[in-house]
Write a protein that holds these residues in place. Structure first.
Motif, PDB file in Angstrom:
ATOM      1  N   TYR A  38       0.812  -1.222   0.000  1.00 54.25           N
ATOM      2  CA  TYR A  38       0.000   0.000   0.000  1.00 54.25           C
ATOM      3  C   TYR A  38       0.846   1.273   0.000  1.00 54.25           C
ATOM      4  O   TYR A  38       0.329   2.360  -0.247  1.00 54.25           O
ATOM      5  CB  TYR A  38      -0.985   0.001   1.182  1.00 54.25           C
ATOM      6  CG  TYR A  38      -2.202  -0.854   0.910  1.00 54.25           C
ATOM      7  CD1 TYR A  38      -3.096  -0.498  -0.099  1.00 54.25           C
ATOM      8  CD2 TYR A  38      -2.444  -2.019   1.619  1.00 54.25           C
ATOM      9  CE1 TYR A  38      -4.193  -1.279  -0.385  1.00 54.25           C
ATOM     10  CE2 TYR A  38      -3.554  -2.806   1.340  1.00 54.25           C
ATOM     11  CZ  TYR A  38      -4.427  -2.428   0.335  1.00 54.25           C
ATOM     12  OH  TYR A  38      -5.527  -3.202   0.057  1.00 54.25           O
ATOM     13  N   LEU A  44      -6.026   0.015  -7.437  1.00 55.20           N
ATOM     14  CA  LEU A  44      -7.374  -0.136  -7.982  1.00 55.20           C
ATOM     15  C   LEU A  44      -7.513   0.263  -9.445  1.00 55.20           C
ATOM     16  O   LEU A  44      -6.773   1.109  -9.940  1.00 55.20           O
ATOM     17  CB  LEU A  44      -8.345   0.708  -7.153  1.00 55.20           C
ATOM     18  CG  LEU A  44      -8.560   0.149  -5.750  1.00 55.20           C
ATOM     19  CD1 LEU A  44      -8.770   1.254  -4.759  1.00 55.20           C
ATOM     20  CD2 LEU A  44      -9.720  -0.813  -5.759  1.00 55.20           C
ATOM     21  N   GLU A  55     -16.009   0.900  -8.282  1.00 50.49           N
ATOM     22  CA  GLU A  55     -15.307   1.172  -9.539  1.00 50.49           C
ATOM     23  C   GLU A  55     -16.080   0.596 -10.721  1.00 50.49           C
ATOM     24  O   GLU A  55     -15.855   0.968 -11.866  1.00 50.49           O
ATOM     25  CB  GLU A  55     -13.906   0.539  -9.515  1.00 50.49           C
ATOM     26  CG  GLU A  55     -13.049   0.954  -8.330  1.00 50.49           C
ATOM     27  CD  GLU A  55     -12.108   2.100  -8.674  1.00 50.49           C
ATOM     28  OE1 GLU A  55     -11.862   2.310  -9.873  1.00 50.49           O
ATOM     29  OE2 GLU A  55     -11.655   2.793  -7.742  1.00 50.49           O
ATOM     30  N   GLU A  85     -15.777   6.527   6.329  1.00 49.73           N
ATOM     31  CA  GLU A  85     -15.505   5.375   5.471  1.00 49.73           C
ATOM     32  C   GLU A  85     -14.131   4.825   5.827  1.00 49.73           C
ATOM     33  O   GLU A  85     -13.157   5.575   5.972  1.00 49.73           O
ATOM     34  CB  GLU A  85     -15.558   5.743   3.980  1.00 49.73           C
ATOM     35  CG  GLU A  85     -15.370   4.474   3.135  1.00 49.73           C
ATOM     36  CD  GLU A  85     -15.394   4.684   1.626  1.00 49.73           C
ATOM     37  OE1 GLU A  85     -15.486   5.828   1.161  1.00 49.73           O
ATOM     38  OE2 GLU A  85     -15.298   3.655   0.920  1.00 49.73           O
ATOM     39  N   GLY A  87     -10.981   2.691   4.528  1.00 46.87           N
ATOM     40  CA  GLY A  87     -10.343   2.218   3.295  1.00 46.87           C
ATOM     41  C   GLY A  87     -11.064   2.682   2.052  1.00 46.87           C
ATOM     42  O   GLY A  87     -11.584   1.861   1.290  1.00 46.87           O
ATOM     43  N   GLY A  89     -10.209   3.662  -0.835  1.00 45.46           N
ATOM     44  CA  GLY A  89      -9.677   3.398  -2.178  1.00 45.46           C
ATOM     45  C   GLY A  89      -9.415   4.675  -2.938  1.00 45.46           C
ATOM     46  O   GLY A  89      -8.704   5.565  -2.472  1.00 45.46           O
ATOM     47  N   VAL A 116     -10.753   6.997   6.795  1.00 50.10           N
ATOM     48  CA  VAL A 116      -9.646   6.288   7.448  1.00 50.10           C
ATOM     49  C   VAL A 116      -8.844   5.579   6.370  1.00 50.10           C
ATOM     50  O   VAL A 116      -9.350   4.664   5.712  1.00 50.10           O
ATOM     51  CB  VAL A 116     -10.183   5.267   8.486  1.00 50.10           C
ATOM     52  CG1 VAL A 116      -9.035   4.487   9.117  1.00 50.10           C
ATOM     53  CG2 VAL A 116     -11.009   5.977   9.556  1.00 50.10           C
ATOM     54  N   GLU A 117      -7.632   6.030   6.135  1.00 52.54           N
ATOM     55  CA  GLU A 117      -6.854   5.509   5.003  1.00 52.54           C
ATOM     56  C   GLU A 117      -5.379   5.366   5.383  1.00 52.54           C
ATOM     57  O   GLU A 117      -4.771   6.303   5.896  1.00 52.54           O
ATOM     58  CB  GLU A 117      -6.995   6.453   3.797  1.00 52.54           C
ATOM     59  CG  GLU A 117      -6.167   6.049   2.590  1.00 52.54           C
ATOM     60  CD  GLU A 117      -6.419   4.622   2.147  1.00 52.54           C
ATOM     61  OE1 GLU A 117      -7.544   4.323   1.713  1.00 52.54           O
ATOM     62  OE2 GLU A 117      -5.500   3.791   2.256  1.00 52.54           O
ATOM     63  N   SER A 119      -2.909   4.262   3.066  1.00 56.55           N
ATOM     64  CA  SER A 119      -1.996   4.446   1.933  1.00 56.55           C
ATOM     65  C   SER A 119      -1.849   5.933   1.572  1.00 56.55           C
ATOM     66  O   SER A 119      -2.831   6.596   1.231  1.00 56.55           O
ATOM     67  CB  SER A 119      -2.545   3.684   0.718  1.00 56.55           C
ATOM     68  OG  SER A 119      -2.109   4.283  -0.478  1.00 56.55           O
ATOM     69  N   LEU A 122      -3.180   6.568  -2.022  1.00 57.96           N
ATOM     70  CA  LEU A 122      -4.642   6.602  -2.163  1.00 57.96           C
ATOM     71  C   LEU A 122      -5.226   7.824  -1.450  1.00 57.96           C
ATOM     72  O   LEU A 122      -6.188   8.422  -1.913  1.00 57.96           O
ATOM     73  CB  LEU A 122      -5.264   5.313  -1.624  1.00 57.96           C
ATOM     74  CG  LEU A 122      -5.029   4.088  -2.508  1.00 57.96           C
ATOM     75  CD1 LEU A 122      -5.558   2.824  -1.839  1.00 57.96           C
ATOM     76  CD2 LEU A 122      -5.688   4.258  -3.875  1.00 57.96           C
ATOM     77  N   ASP A 139      -5.736   8.041  10.507  1.00 56.55           N
ATOM     78  CA  ASP A 139      -4.988   6.787  10.361  1.00 56.55           C
ATOM     79  C   ASP A 139      -5.759   5.606  10.927  1.00 56.55           C
ATOM     80  O   ASP A 139      -5.533   4.463  10.547  1.00 56.55           O
ATOM     81  CB  ASP A 139      -3.658   6.870  11.143  1.00 56.55           C
ATOM     82  CG  ASP A 139      -2.727   7.889  10.532  1.00 56.55           C
ATOM     83  OD1 ASP A 139      -2.788   8.069   9.295  1.00 56.55           O
ATOM     84  OD2 ASP A 139      -1.957   8.518  11.280  1.00 56.55           O
ATOM     85  N   ASN A 154     -16.159  -0.940   2.373  1.00 62.93           N
ATOM     86  CA  ASN A 154     -16.235  -1.944   1.305  1.00 62.93           C
ATOM     87  C   ASN A 154     -14.846  -2.489   1.040  1.00 62.93           C
ATOM     88  O   ASN A 154     -13.910  -1.721   0.797  1.00 62.93           O
ATOM     89  CB  ASN A 154     -16.786  -1.302   0.023  1.00 62.93           C
ATOM     90  CG  ASN A 154     -16.934  -2.334  -1.087  1.00 62.93           C
ATOM     91  OD1 ASN A 154     -17.629  -3.336  -0.904  1.00 62.93           O
ATOM     92  ND2 ASN A 154     -16.272  -2.110  -2.209  1.00 62.93           N
TER      93      ASN A 154
HETATM   94  N1  SAH Z   1     -13.172   0.643  -0.456  1.00 64.91           N
HETATM   95  C1  SAH Z   1     -12.422   0.830  -1.678  1.00 64.91           C
HETATM   96  C2  SAH Z   1     -10.995   0.250  -1.629  1.00 64.91           C
HETATM   97  C3  SAH Z   1     -10.819  -1.185  -1.204  1.00 64.91           C
HETATM   98  S1  SAH Z   1      -9.093  -1.645  -1.159  1.00 64.91           S
HETATM   99  C4  SAH Z   1     -13.195   0.291  -2.856  1.00 64.91           C
HETATM  100  O1  SAH Z   1     -14.168  -0.409  -2.638  1.00 64.91           O
HETATM  101  O2  SAH Z   1     -12.828   0.583  -3.994  1.00 64.91           O
HETATM  102  C5  SAH Z   1      -8.691  -1.523   0.563  1.00 64.91           C
HETATM  103  C6  SAH Z   1      -8.602  -0.112   1.089  1.00 64.91           C
HETATM  104  O3  SAH Z   1      -8.281  -0.160   2.476  1.00 64.91           O
HETATM  105  C7  SAH Z   1      -7.519   0.749   0.459  1.00 64.91           C
HETATM  106  O4  SAH Z   1      -7.973   2.088   0.419  1.00 64.91           O
HETATM  107  C8  SAH Z   1      -6.366   0.566   1.438  1.00 64.91           C
HETATM  108  O5  SAH Z   1      -5.368   1.533   1.311  1.00 64.91           O
HETATM  109  C9  SAH Z   1      -7.101   0.597   2.743  1.00 64.91           C
HETATM  110  N2  SAH Z   1      -6.446  -0.054   3.877  1.00 64.91           N
HETATM  111  C10 SAH Z   1      -5.963  -1.319   3.931  1.00 64.91           C
HETATM  112  N3  SAH Z   1      -5.512  -1.606   5.165  1.00 64.91           N
HETATM  113  C11 SAH Z   1      -5.745  -0.502   5.927  1.00 64.91           C
HETATM  114  C12 SAH Z   1      -5.517  -0.173   7.305  1.00 64.91           C
HETATM  115  N4  SAH Z   1      -4.971  -1.051   8.129  1.00 64.91           N
HETATM  116  N5  SAH Z   1      -5.896   1.049   7.742  1.00 64.91           N
HETATM  117  C13 SAH Z   1      -6.466   1.950   6.894  1.00 64.91           C
HETATM  118  N6  SAH Z   1      -6.706   1.697   5.586  1.00 64.91           N
HETATM  119  C14 SAH Z   1      -6.347   0.494   5.101  1.00 64.91           C
END
Ligand code: SAH
Length: 364
Positions: A38, A44, A55, A85, A87, A89, A116-117, A119, A122, A139, A154
């Protein structure tokens, strides 16, 4: 750092400290700040490694937005309300969500938006897409402020590190990542121990040797923590992911790069790692935290119950001829049992006392 660098570092770590758990391996392969997946890759879309529901069709994020707006009204339209939200993406789901709810009186002004992200790449893309939306990035879910909450996630839980236990003749053992005689990463088995057996639910312990039991402590802690907070402060959370109820008995850990299966240990940091979500364990953790649990229900049924077909008809009416086929095939991919319709499941957890959320027939 190149992927070989991460393999060498993992090998050094294993030489120094002994074989590592699958969870420790996943955490390093996915989140090492220099060489983790990541940190290095934009996963994605067609040019990435995998494609997700938002997507594929805008209807996904739109319906989730309307699901939240409906709950918000049933909660008495609290102002402020925290919308979060996990993760996000590329930020597509939340962008579709915000557009869909813009006509719901009072919801958008009341909303405090948190993403909460993990990467950085991203996060930058989300910031570009959501410019002006007033979102705050975190974070960790623990950083959310107090107050009524609507949370969506998701394909987030599948990215959390899992542990794997393997049934031995007498007890259970931990499946580990070690180094073989040629210096390559390999799977290994730790010692059998009655201490590990107690981690397996009693009704799943007595199984044939080599049966695998997966557990995701991070997902269980998240579900319990969110449930506790919902019980005290109100609101609901929606988790969509591929997963199962009951036991699979085998490893569901998989690596994927450029839309194809990859070797889990071949080149850590270059492929995504994920595991199927144990919805039974997730529901149990949420119930333990004092929330009401709804589902899981198949994604296809959930989207149809929320009016996906009607939304498609409205979009088709306004679509240019060359967009029509994409709109239709997109929604079909999300709903069709042969595609994502049943592999993906939807689970909601809510504060006791609010009516059953849309898309779920009854509370469980
Ligand atoms: N929800 C989005 C992306 C899914 S991929 C979609 O449906 O398109 C997984 C997502 O979770 C990515 O944004 C990735 O960077 C994030 N992610 C993975 N592990 C994480 C963690 N421990 N804390 C925060 N974000 C995380």
């Amino acid at each position: 750092m190149n992927p070989a660098g991460l393999t060498a570092r993992l090998a050094r770590h294993i030489h120094a400290h002994g074989p590592m758990t699958i969870a420790a391996f996943m955490a390093m392969a996915l989140h090492d700040p220099k060489a983790g997946y990541y940190a290095r890759r934009q996963p994605l879309g067609a040019s990435g490694d995998f494609v997700t529901a938002p997507e594929i069709s805008q209807i996904f994020g739109e319906l989730i937005g309307l699901w939240c707006a409906d709950l918000w009204q049933h909660m008495g339209s609290p102002d402020p309300v925290i919308v979060a939200e996990l993760g996000p993406g590329r930020g597509v789901l939340i962008a579709d969500f915000l557009r869909a709810v813009s006509g719901i009186a009072g919801f958008r002004p009341a909303m405090r938006l948190y993403l909460v992200e993990a990467s950085p790449m991203l996060r930058a893309e989300q910031q570009r897409r959501l410019d002006g939306a007033g979102a705050v990035w975190l974070d960790d879910v623990a950083g959310l402020p107090d107050g009524p909450l609507l949370l969506v996630a998701n394909e987030f839980l599948d990215a959390l590190p899992i542990r794997q236990l393997v049934r031995g003749p007498a007890h259970w053992a931990e499946r580990l990542v070690g180094v073989d005689a040629d210096g390559r990463l390999c799977f290994a088995k730790g010692p059998e121990s009655p201490m590990l057996s107690v981690l397996v639910p009693a009704d799943r312990r007595d199984v044939v040797p080599d049966t695998v039991f997966e557990m995701c402590p991070a997902a269980a802690a998240l579900a319990a923590g969110v449930a506790e907070r919902l019980r005290e402060q109100g609101g609901a959370a929606l988790f969509v992911d591929y997963g199962y109820t009951g036991a699979t008995g085998k490893s569901t850990l998989a690596a994927i790069g450029r839309h194809r299966a990859a070797g889990i240990l071949d080149a850590p940091g270059t492929a995504d790692l994920s595991a199927h979500v144990d919805f039974t364990a997730l529901a149990a953790a949420a119930r333990g935290g004092g929330a009401t649990v709804y589902g899981p229900v198949p994604q296809g049924d959930f989207l149809k119950a929320l009016g996906a077909d009607l939304r498609l008809q409205i979009l088709l009416r306004h679509a240019a001829p060359d967009q029509r086929a994409a709109l239709e095939t997109g929604l079909r991919r999300l709903i069709d049992p042969a595609e994502m319709g049943t592999l993906f499941q939807v689970l909601a957890i809510a504060s006791p006392g609010i009516p059953a959320p849309a898309g779920f027939a009854d509370g469980v």
